[in-house]
Design a protein around this motif. Structure first.
Motif, PDB file in Angstrom:
ATOM      1  N   THR A   1      -0.123   2.272  -8.338  1.00  0.00           N
ATOM      2  CA  THR A   1       0.530   3.570  -8.278  1.00  0.00           C
ATOM      3  C   THR A   1      -0.182   4.550  -9.196  1.00  0.00           C
ATOM      4  N   SER A   2      -0.250   5.787  -8.745  1.00  0.00           N
ATOM      5  CA  SER A   2      -0.830   6.841  -9.570  1.00  0.00           C
ATOM      6  C   SER A   2       0.255   7.728 -10.159  1.00  0.00           C
ATOM      7  N   ASP A   3       1.497   7.455  -9.838  1.00  0.00           N
ATOM      8  CA  ASP A   3       2.595   8.276 -10.333  1.00  0.00           C
ATOM      9  C   ASP A   3       3.310   7.544 -11.466  1.00  0.00           C
ATOM     10  N   PRO A   4       3.154   8.017 -12.700  1.00  0.00           N
ATOM     11  CA  PRO A   4       3.785   7.318 -13.824  1.00  0.00           C
ATOM     12  C   PRO A   4       5.306   7.240 -13.711  1.00  0.00           C
ATOM     13  N   ARG A   5       5.916   8.130 -12.937  1.00  0.00           N
ATOM     14  CA  ARG A   5       7.371   8.072 -12.740  1.00  0.00           C
ATOM     15  C   ARG A   5       7.785   6.818 -11.985  1.00  0.00           C
ATOM     16  N   ASN A   6       6.839   6.194 -11.247  1.00  0.00           N
ATOM     17  CA  ASN A   6       7.153   4.989 -10.475  1.00  0.00           C
ATOM     18  C   ASN A   6       7.172   3.721 -11.332  1.00  0.00           C
ATOM     19  N   LEU A   7       6.526   3.757 -12.486  1.00  0.00           N
ATOM     20  CA  LEU A   7       6.388   2.536 -13.293  1.00  0.00           C
ATOM     21  C   LEU A   7       7.728   1.910 -13.666  1.00  0.00           C
ATOM     22  N   PRO A   8       8.703   2.657 -14.190  1.00  0.00           N
ATOM     23  CA  PRO A   8       9.991   2.014 -14.508  1.00  0.00           C
ATOM     24  C   PRO A   8      10.676   1.399 -13.287  1.00  0.00           C
TER      25      PRO A   8
ATOM     26  N   ASN B   1       0.827  -1.209   0.000  1.00  0.00           N
ATOM     27  CA  ASN B   1       0.000   0.000   0.000  1.00  0.00           C
ATOM     28  C   ASN B   1       0.859   1.255   0.000  1.00  0.00           C
ATOM     29  N   TYR B   2       1.961   1.235   0.723  1.00  0.00           N
ATOM     30  CA  TYR B   2       2.826   2.411   0.797  1.00  0.00           C
ATOM     31  C   TYR B   2       4.286   2.015   0.655  1.00  0.00           C
ATOM     32  N   LEU B   3       4.977   2.721  -0.203  1.00  0.00           N
ATOM     33  CA  LEU B   3       6.434   2.663  -0.278  1.00  0.00           C
ATOM     34  C   LEU B   3       6.873   4.110  -0.397  1.00  0.00           C
ATOM     35  N   ALA B   4       7.568   4.590   0.614  1.00  0.00           N
ATOM     36  CA  ALA B   4       7.937   6.004   0.636  1.00  0.00           C
ATOM     37  C   ALA B   4       9.314   6.175   1.238  1.00  0.00           C
ATOM     38  N   VAL B   5      10.043   7.126   0.686  1.00  0.00           N
ATOM     39  CA  VAL B   5      11.354   7.509   1.194  1.00  0.00           C
ATOM     40  C   VAL B   5      11.342   9.025   1.346  1.00  0.00           C
ATOM     41  N   ALA B   6      11.874   9.508   2.447  1.00  0.00           N
ATOM     42  CA  ALA B   6      11.949  10.956   2.672  1.00  0.00           C
ATOM     43  C   ALA B   6      12.611  11.606   1.461  1.00  0.00           C
ATOM     44  N   PRO B   7      12.071  12.725   0.990  1.00  0.00           N
ATOM     45  CA  PRO B   7      12.577  13.342  -0.246  1.00  0.00           C
ATOM     46  C   PRO B   7      14.083  13.535  -0.302  1.00  0.00           C
ATOM     47  N   GLU B   8      14.711  13.927   0.796  1.00  0.00           N
ATOM     48  CA  GLU B   8      16.163  14.179   0.767  1.00  0.00           C
ATOM     49  C   GLU B   8      16.982  12.894   0.684  1.00  0.00           C
ATOM     50  N   HIS B   9      16.333  11.737   0.809  1.00  0.00           N
ATOM     51  CA  HIS B   9      17.039  10.454   0.722  1.00  0.00           C
ATOM     52  C   HIS B   9      16.631   9.639  -0.506  1.00  0.00           C
ATOM     53  N   GLN B  10      15.797  10.193  -1.349  1.00  0.00           N
ATOM     54  CA  GLN B  10      15.363   9.474  -2.544  1.00  0.00           C
ATOM     55  C   GLN B  10      16.508   9.370  -3.552  1.00  0.00           C
ATOM     56  N   GLY B  11      16.437   8.340  -4.397  1.00  0.00           N
ATOM     57  CA  GLY B  11      17.448   8.141  -5.425  1.00  0.00           C
ATOM     58  C   GLY B  11      18.710   7.447  -4.942  1.00  0.00           C
ATOM     59  N   ARG B  12      18.673   6.875  -3.746  1.00  0.00           N
ATOM     60  CA  ARG B  12      19.854   6.215  -3.176  1.00  0.00           C
ATOM     61  C   ARG B  12      19.668   4.710  -3.037  1.00  0.00           C
ATOM     62  N   GLY B  13      18.570   4.160  -3.570  1.00  0.00           N
ATOM     63  CA  GLY B  13      18.333   2.723  -3.499  1.00  0.00           C
ATOM     64  C   GLY B  13      17.584   2.273  -2.259  1.00  0.00           C
TER      65      GLY B  13
END
Length: 194
Positions: free
Chosen positions: A161-168, A125-137
């Motif tokens: 997901t409703s965010d198309p950026r998440n699909l890849p 249901n939820y997968l989230a990372v604090a914005p300042e830590h995103q892009g680090r795996g």
């Protein structure tokens, strides 16, 4: 960094990470259009769900230097919802946007159930990372831990997901889109796991 099961003491941090990470998510923008209050509204709406996952689902956290920087929350197929706990997420949403609008949002989201797997599966249901830590795996590590546990439990996995950026991101992890629906704003895509 470490990945470990969330505890009740993590609840405030989980709400904060979710609210900050989902602030600009298309679903949240559609459901909670006031940008000035959206972050707090996200925390209020998603908080009761987090508590339910702590009580009867699975929630993992990523910790960095002792601080929660990411969360993955799964609804498990063999565990019923926690009855009677308040506040209920649907009622909080009604307080935030009004009963009629909450009904529309929840009905639209409920239509995604048609794309759920036929066999038992854990729902991310939820997968989230604090914005300042995103892009680090960190998100990928959280996802891999949950998918691995589902495999050990002998169940599949799926998510929406409703965010198309998440699909890849999800496709690289082995998830495949099985359907989608227009919510009246954003498009929700349902993916089944590997």
């Amino acid at each position: 960094m470490s990945i470990e099961p969330a505890t009740w003491a993590d609840s405030p941090a989980l709400r904060t990470v979710l609210a900050r990470a989902y602030r600009d998510n298309p679903l949240m923008v559609w459901a909670l259009p006031d940008a000035a209050t959206r972050e707090g509204a996200c925390a209020a709406w998603l908080g009761p769900s987090v508590d339910r996952y702590l009580a009867g689902g699975r929630a993992d956290v990523a910790r960095l230097d002792g601080c929660v920087v990411g969360v993955a929350a799964w609804r498990l197929p063999d565990r019923p919802a926690v009855p009677g706990s308040l506040p209920a997420p649907d009622r909080v949403l009604a307080l935030l946007v009004g009963p009629a609008r909450a009904g529309e949002i929840l009905a639209a989201l409920g239509r995604a159930a048609a794309f759920a797997p036929k066999e038992p599966a854990a729902y991310l249901n939820y997968l989230a990372v604090a914005p300042e830590h995103q892009g680090r795996g960190i998100g990928r590590e959280l996802l891999d831990v949950g998918v691995g546990q589902a495999r050990r439990d002998g169940v599949g996995t799926y998510l929406a997901t409703s965010d198309p950026r998440n699909l890849p991101f999800y496709e690289r992890a082995g998830f495949s889109a099985v359907g989608g629906l227009d919510l009246g704003g954003p498009r929700l895509t349902v993916l089944h796991g590997p």
